[in-house]
Design a protein around this motif. Structure first.
Motif, PDB file in Angstrom:
ATOM      1  N   ARG A  68       0.823  -1.206   0.000  1.00 34.30           N
ATOM      2  CA  ARG A  68       0.000   0.000   0.000  1.00 34.30           C
ATOM      3  C   ARG A  68       0.859   1.260   0.000  1.00 34.30           C
ATOM      4  NH1 ARG A  68      -4.164  -0.999  -1.897  1.00 34.30           N
ATOM      5  NH2 ARG A  68      -6.049  -1.761  -0.890  1.00 34.30           N
ATOM      6  N   ALA A  69       1.999   1.206   0.714  1.00 29.62           N
ATOM      7  CA  ALA A  69       2.879   2.375   0.786  1.00 29.62           C
ATOM      8  C   ALA A  69       3.489   2.691  -0.574  1.00 29.62           C
ATOM      9  CB  ALA A  69       3.982   2.131   1.814  1.00 29.62           C
ATOM     10  N   VAL A  70       3.689   1.656  -1.388  1.00 24.34           N
ATOM     11  CA  VAL A  70       4.294   1.840  -2.713  1.00 24.34           C
ATOM     12  C   VAL A  70       3.229   2.090  -3.774  1.00 24.34           C
ATOM     13  CG1 VAL A  70       5.760   0.791  -4.487  1.00 24.34           C
ATOM     14  CG2 VAL A  70       6.214   0.354  -2.064  1.00 24.34           C
ATOM     15  N   GLU A  72      -0.681   2.790  -3.849  1.00 25.82           N
ATOM     16  CA  GLU A  72      -1.904   3.088  -3.098  1.00 25.82           C
ATOM     17  C   GLU A  72      -3.126   2.382  -3.669  1.00 25.82           C
ATOM     18  OE1 GLU A  72      -4.316   6.985  -3.229  1.00 25.82           O
ATOM     19  OE2 GLU A  72      -2.907   7.302  -1.589  1.00 25.82           O
ATOM     20  N   ALA A  73      -3.125   2.165  -4.987  1.00 27.13           N
ATOM     21  CA  ALA A  73      -4.282   1.567  -5.650  1.00 27.13           C
ATOM     22  C   ALA A  73      -4.190   0.047  -5.763  1.00 27.13           C
ATOM     23  CB  ALA A  73      -4.448   2.178  -7.038  1.00 27.13           C
ATOM     24  N   ALA A  74      -3.219  -0.578  -5.098  1.00 20.74           N
ATOM     25  CA  ALA A  74      -3.058  -2.032  -5.190  1.00 20.74           C
ATOM     26  C   ALA A  74      -4.341  -2.754  -4.805  1.00 20.74           C
ATOM     27  CB  ALA A  74      -1.917  -2.485  -4.288  1.00 20.74           C
ATOM     28  N   VAL A  75      -4.742  -3.731  -5.625  1.00 21.77           N
ATOM     29  CA  VAL A  75      -5.948  -4.522  -5.351  1.00 21.77           C
ATOM     30  C   VAL A  75      -5.501  -5.774  -4.597  1.00 21.77           C
ATOM     31  CG1 VAL A  75      -7.927  -5.720  -6.326  1.00 21.77           C
ATOM     32  CG2 VAL A  75      -7.053  -3.643  -7.423  1.00 21.77           C
ATOM     33  N   LEU A  76      -5.913  -5.879  -3.332  1.00 25.29           N
ATOM     34  CA  LEU A  76      -5.439  -6.930  -2.440  1.00 25.29           C
ATOM     35  C   LEU A  76      -6.522  -7.953  -2.137  1.00 25.29           C
ATOM     36  CD1 LEU A  76      -3.724  -4.614   0.208  1.00 25.29           C
ATOM     37  CD2 LEU A  76      -2.642  -5.678  -1.781  1.00 25.29           C
ATOM     38  N   CYS A  77      -6.110  -9.213  -2.065  1.00 22.58           N
ATOM     39  CA  CYS A  77      -6.992 -10.283  -1.600  1.00 22.58           C
ATOM     40  C   CYS A  77      -6.181 -11.157  -0.661  1.00 22.58           C
ATOM     41  CB  CYS A  77      -7.517 -11.114  -2.770  1.00 22.58           C
ATOM     42  SG  CYS A  77      -8.477 -12.560  -2.248  1.00 22.58           S
ATOM     43  N   PHE A  78      -6.733 -11.454   0.516  1.00 22.99           N
ATOM     44  CA  PHE A  78      -6.033 -12.298   1.475  1.00 22.99           C
ATOM     45  C   PHE A  78      -6.548 -13.732   1.395  1.00 22.99           C
ATOM     46  CE2 PHE A  78      -5.522  -8.068   3.322  1.00 22.99           C
ATOM     47  CZ  PHE A  78      -4.147  -8.063   3.516  1.00 22.99           C
ATOM     48  N   VAL A  79      -5.643 -14.663   1.691  1.00 22.09           N
ATOM     49  CA  VAL A  79      -5.985 -16.084   1.722  1.00 22.09           C
ATOM     50  C   VAL A  79      -5.561 -16.621   3.084  1.00 22.09           C
ATOM     51  CG1 VAL A  79      -5.716 -18.313   0.592  1.00 22.09           C
ATOM     52  CG2 VAL A  79      -5.523 -16.211  -0.751  1.00 22.09           C
ATOM     53  N   SER A  80      -6.446 -17.365   3.729  1.00 24.69           N
ATOM     54  CA  SER A  80      -6.124 -17.866   5.066  1.00 24.69           C
ATOM     55  C   SER A  80      -6.918 -19.126   5.364  1.00 24.69           C
ATOM     56  CB  SER A  80      -6.441 -16.792   6.117  1.00 24.69           C
ATOM     57  OG  SER A  80      -6.163 -17.260   7.420  1.00 24.69           O
ATOM     58  N   THR A  81      -6.498 -19.811   6.414  1.00 20.91           N
ATOM     59  CA  THR A  81      -7.221 -21.007   6.849  1.00 20.91           C
ATOM     60  C   THR A  81      -8.395 -20.648   7.761  1.00 20.91           C
ATOM     61  OG1 THR A  81      -5.638 -21.243   8.663  1.00 20.91           O
ATOM     62  CG2 THR A  81      -5.222 -22.511   6.656  1.00 20.91           C
ATOM     63  N   SER A  82      -8.493 -19.372   8.175  1.00 17.65           N
ATOM     64  CA  SER A  82      -9.598 -18.933   9.026  1.00 17.65           C
ATOM     65  C   SER A  82      -9.931 -17.485   8.715  1.00 17.65           C
ATOM     66  CB  SER A  82      -9.235 -19.067  10.507  1.00 17.65           C
ATOM     67  OG  SER A  82      -8.329 -18.045  10.891  1.00 17.65           O
TER      68      SER A  82
END
Length: 233
Positions: A68-70, A72-82
């Protein structure tokens, strides 16, 4: 679409890559390698899929803050076990939160949402006119809009405040709905930039925006919808 998948579990990363058929996918086994490409190499991706738990590396949430610091418009998706870290993911404006094992249907919903977001960002802009200057500002760049004596003050994510001739009541009819929400006689906020809600105020870019009694119920309802949308089991 160019997609980065960062996951220290090779099997999980390859499984996600296989579900992203037809896309240009690069796998990263640690956060530092991805950051090096982004910071030193100037590489940009349309979508970043980040595992939250990674051994011997910064975790996905820390990585997202760096991205985000580099970008700002980055499209993020997180992946997790919970879904334990959904609140933190929301604070980083993640577009989606996928639960392992990730299904083909969940990935397709993610891609559809990213494409819709790109389309929305391309199409929706707010025109402004001030003295002899005029132009447009993308919705995603607007934090909130305030007014005083028939002058609109458009506060942007880069710190800029653009003045424009107009009335907030007229603007409300034009833009309020999915992205913008009237919260006070003098304020319209971009609900996707709201960092928190406490009592009768919203926190936006470390500023407290008041909520009047007239708008409180609708603001609270919409804020809760945004808070819990996007978890894909």
């Amino acid at each position: 679409m160019r997609i980065a998948v960062c996951d220290d579990n090779r099997q999980d990363a390859c499984a996600i890559r296989d579900l992203l058929e037809g896309q240009k996918v690069k796998l990263y086994s640690d956060a530092e390698s991805l950051l090096a490409d982004v910071k030193q190499g100037g590489v940009r991706y349309d979508l970043y899929l980040l595992d939250i738990f990674m051994e011997n590396s910064m975790n996905g949430l820390e990585l997202a803050q760096e991205l985000r610091a580099v970008d700002e418009a980055a499209v993020l998706c997180f992946v997790s076990t919970s879904d334990d870290f959904y609140r933190e993911a929301y604070d980083l404006y993640a577009i989606q939160y996928l639960i392992k094992p990730v299904s083909r249907e969940a990935v397709q919903r993610l891609l559809d949402k990213v494409e819709q977001t790109f389309l929305k960002n391309r199409e929706k802009t707010l025109p402004y006119s001030w003295r002899r200057a005029s132009g447009v500002i993308p919705y995603g760049k607007i934090l909130y809009i305030s007014s005083r004596e028939h002058v609109l003050f458009i506060r942007c994510t880069d710190g800029r405040v653009q003045e424009s001739t107009g009335k907030l009541n007229d603007l409300e009819q034009q833009i309020c709905g999915d992205t913008f929400l009237r919260c006070h006689q003098s304020f319209i906020v971009n609900i996707y930039h709201v960092e928190g809600m406490s009592g009768s105020s919203l926190m936006v870019a470390e500023e407290q925006i008041p909520i009047s009694r007239r708008y409180y119920a609708e603001v609270r309802k919409r804020y809760q919808q945004i808070l819990f949308e996007g978890v894909d089991l």
